[in-house]
Enzyme design. Structure first.
Site, short mmCIF file in Angstrom:
data_model
loop_
_atom_site.label_atom_id
_atom_site.label_comp_id
_atom_site.label_asym_id
_atom_site.label_seq_id
_atom_site.Cartn_x
_atom_site.Cartn_y
_atom_site.Cartn_z
CD GLN A 93 11.29 -0.07 11.41
OE1 GLN A 93 12.40 0.25 11.04
NE2 GLN A 93 10.86 -1.32 11.34
CG ASN A 94 5.06 0.67 8.20
OD1 ASN A 94 6.25 0.54 7.94
ND2 ASN A 94 4.22 -0.35 8.27
CB ILE A 95 5.32 7.57 7.29
CG1 ILE A 95 5.49 7.23 5.81
CG2 ILE A 95 6.69 7.67 7.97
CD1 ILE A 95 6.29 8.29 5.02
CG HIS A 111 10.98 5.66 11.10
ND1 HIS A 111 11.34 4.57 10.35
CD2 HIS A 111 11.87 5.70 12.14
CE1 HIS A 111 12.40 3.97 10.91
NE2 HIS A 111 12.72 4.64 12.00
CB CYS A 138 2.71 26.97 9.98
SG CYS A 138 2.24 26.39 11.61
N1 APR Z 1 4.61 -9.96 4.49
C1 APR Z 1 5.61 -9.91 5.40
N2 APR Z 1 6.81 -9.37 5.18
C2 APR Z 1 7.02 -8.85 3.96
C3 APR Z 1 6.04 -8.86 2.95
C4 APR Z 1 4.79 -9.45 3.25
N3 APR Z 1 3.78 -9.51 2.36
N4 APR Z 1 6.56 -8.28 1.84
C5 APR Z 1 7.81 -7.92 2.15
N5 APR Z 1 8.10 -8.27 3.41
C6 APR Z 1 9.35 -8.07 4.17
C7 APR Z 1 10.59 -8.10 3.31
O1 APR Z 1 11.04 -9.43 3.15
C8 APR Z 1 11.56 -7.25 4.15
O2 APR Z 1 12.29 -8.06 5.06
O3 APR Z 1 9.31 -6.79 4.74
C9 APR Z 1 10.64 -6.31 4.92
C10 APR Z 1 10.67 -4.87 4.45
O4 APR Z 1 11.94 -4.32 4.69
P1 APR Z 1 12.30 -2.83 4.25
O5 APR Z 1 11.88 -2.60 2.85
O6 APR Z 1 13.73 -2.62 4.57
O7 APR Z 1 11.36 -1.94 5.18
P2 APR Z 1 11.55 -1.52 6.71
O8 APR Z 1 12.32 -2.55 7.44
O9 APR Z 1 10.24 -1.12 7.23
O10 APR Z 1 12.46 -0.23 6.55
C11 APR Z 1 12.85 0.47 7.70
O11 APR Z 1 13.84 2.14 6.34
O12 APR Z 1 14.08 3.71 4.64
C12 APR Z 1 13.50 3.37 5.75
O13 APR Z 1 12.34 4.90 6.97
C13 APR Z 1 12.14 3.78 6.16
O14 APR Z 1 10.84 2.98 8.02
C14 APR Z 1 11.66 2.58 6.94
C15 APR Z 1 12.94 1.94 7.41
#
Ligand code: APR
Length: 237
Positions: A93-95, A111, A138
Site C-alpha cells: 500500500q506504500n507509495i 496505491h 507531461c
Molecule cells: N513495525 C511494524 N508495524 C508498525 C511499526 C513498526 N515499526 N510502526 C507502526 N506500525 C504499525 C502500526 O501499529 C499500525 O497498525 O503499522 C500500522 C500502520 O497503519 P496505518 O498508519 O493505518 O497505515 P496503513 O495501514 O499502511 O494505511 C493504509 O491508508 O491513508 C492511507 O493510503 C494510505 O496506504 C495507506 C492506507
C-alpha cells in the site's frame, strides 16, 4: 507446518516506519496533522490543486532525503522473493520505493508511487523525481498538467485483478505493518482464508482485523519480519 506454495505479502506504512517515514494512523501519523479530505481525494485536488501538490511534493522530498533507507524488514522480503521456490507476490500500500531499493524485483504498488506522475490529459505515467508544483507539462503529450501517481480515497486501487488471482492461489498470506483500516487491502485476509491459505499478521500491535488471522507476531517490523522469513526458509531445508 512446512510450506512451499505461493505466497502473497501485503505491506503497509508500518514496514517503513523504522526507515524514518511516518505511518498514517499512529499518534504521530500523517492523518494526525492533515485531513484526508484536504489532501487525498479527487475533490481536494479539484478544489485546491496547489495544496495537494505541496503535500505530495513535501513527502517526495522527504523520501529522497539520504537518511531514508530501506530497513531489515524490506531486505528480508527481498530475500524471501529470491529464495522461495514458489511465486511470491509482494503487494504494497506504500507509495515509497523502499522495497525496490532493498532489492525486491517488482512490488505491486496498489496505491500508486510517489516518484511517478500521471498526465491529466493523456493519462500517461512518467517518472517524477522532483516537485510537481509549479507543474511541468507531461513529457509524453506535452499538453497535460501532472498529478501524483497515487490512489486517493474514492479511487480504485491498481492491479486488483492480479492481486485477487494471486490471493485465490496462495498457500500463505502475510500482512505486515498495516492497521487494517483501508479496504480493499484490509479484506485480503478473507480472500486468502477462502483459498485455504495460512494467514499471518506481523505488526507492532494487533490490527483491526487481527482476529481474522491464524497467527500474529507482534513487534517492530525490523525484528519480526526477518525472524519470520528465517523461519519460513529454514522450513524448506
Ligand atoms: N513495525 C511494524 N508495524 C508498525 C511499526 C513498526 N515499526 N510502526 C507502526 N506500525 C504499525 C502500526 O501499529 C499500525 O497498525 O503499522 C500500522 C500502520 O497503519 P496505518 O498508519 O493505518 O497505515 P496503513 O495501514 O499502511 O494505511 C493504509 O491508508 O491513508 C492511507 O493510503 C494510505 O496506504 C495507506 C492506507
Amino acid at each position: 507446518m512446512v510450506e512451499s506454495g505461493p505466497i502473497v505479502v501485503l505491506t503497509g506504512a508500518g514496514i517503513s516506519r523504522e526507515s524514518g517515514l511516518h505511518t498514517f494512523r499512529d499518534a504521530d501519523g500523517i492523518w494526525a496533522t492533515v485531513r484526508i479530505e484536504d489532501v487525498a481525494t479527487p475533490e481536494a485536488f479539484a478544489r485546491d490543486p496547489a495544496r495537494v501538490q505541496a503535500f505530495y511534493d513535501a513527502r517526495r522530498r522527504g523520501l529522497l532525503d539520504p537518511a531514508i533507507q530501506p530497513n531489515a524488514a524490506h531486505r528480508a522480503l527481498a530475500r524471501l522473493e529470491a529464495e522461495w521456490p514458489a511465486p511470491v507476490l509482494l503487494v504494497t500500500q506504500n507509495i515509497d520505493d523502499l522495497h525496490e531499493r532493498a532489492g525486491s524485483r517488482a512490488p505491486l504498488h496498489m496505491h500508486g508511487e510517489i516518484l511517478k506522475a500521471r498526465c491529466l490529459a493523456c493519462r500517461a505515467v512518467s517518472p517524477a523525481p522532483g516537485d510537481l508544483a509549479p507543474g511541468p507539462a507531461c513529457p509524453g503529450c506535452g499538453r497535460g498538467p501532472l498529478r501524483p501517481h497515487v490512489v486517493w480515497f474514492g479511487e480504485m486501487p491498481l492491479e486488483m485483478d492480479r492481486i485477487e488471482a494471486a490471493l485465490d492461489a496462495c498457500a500463505l498470506f502475510v500482512s505486515i505493518g498495516t492497521s487494517g483500516n483501508v479496504y480493499p487491502a484490509a479484506g485480503f485476509v478473507e480472500l486468502a482464508l477462502a483459498a485455504g491459505a495460512r494467514t499471518v499478521e506481523l505488526n507492532l500491535e494487533r490490527s483491526l482485523g487481527a482476529a481474522r488471522f491464524d497467527e500474529g507476531r507482534y513487534g517492530p517490523a525490523s525484528v519480526v519480519v526477518p525472524a519470520f522469513v528465517d523461519e519460513l526458509l529454514a522450513g524448506l531445508e
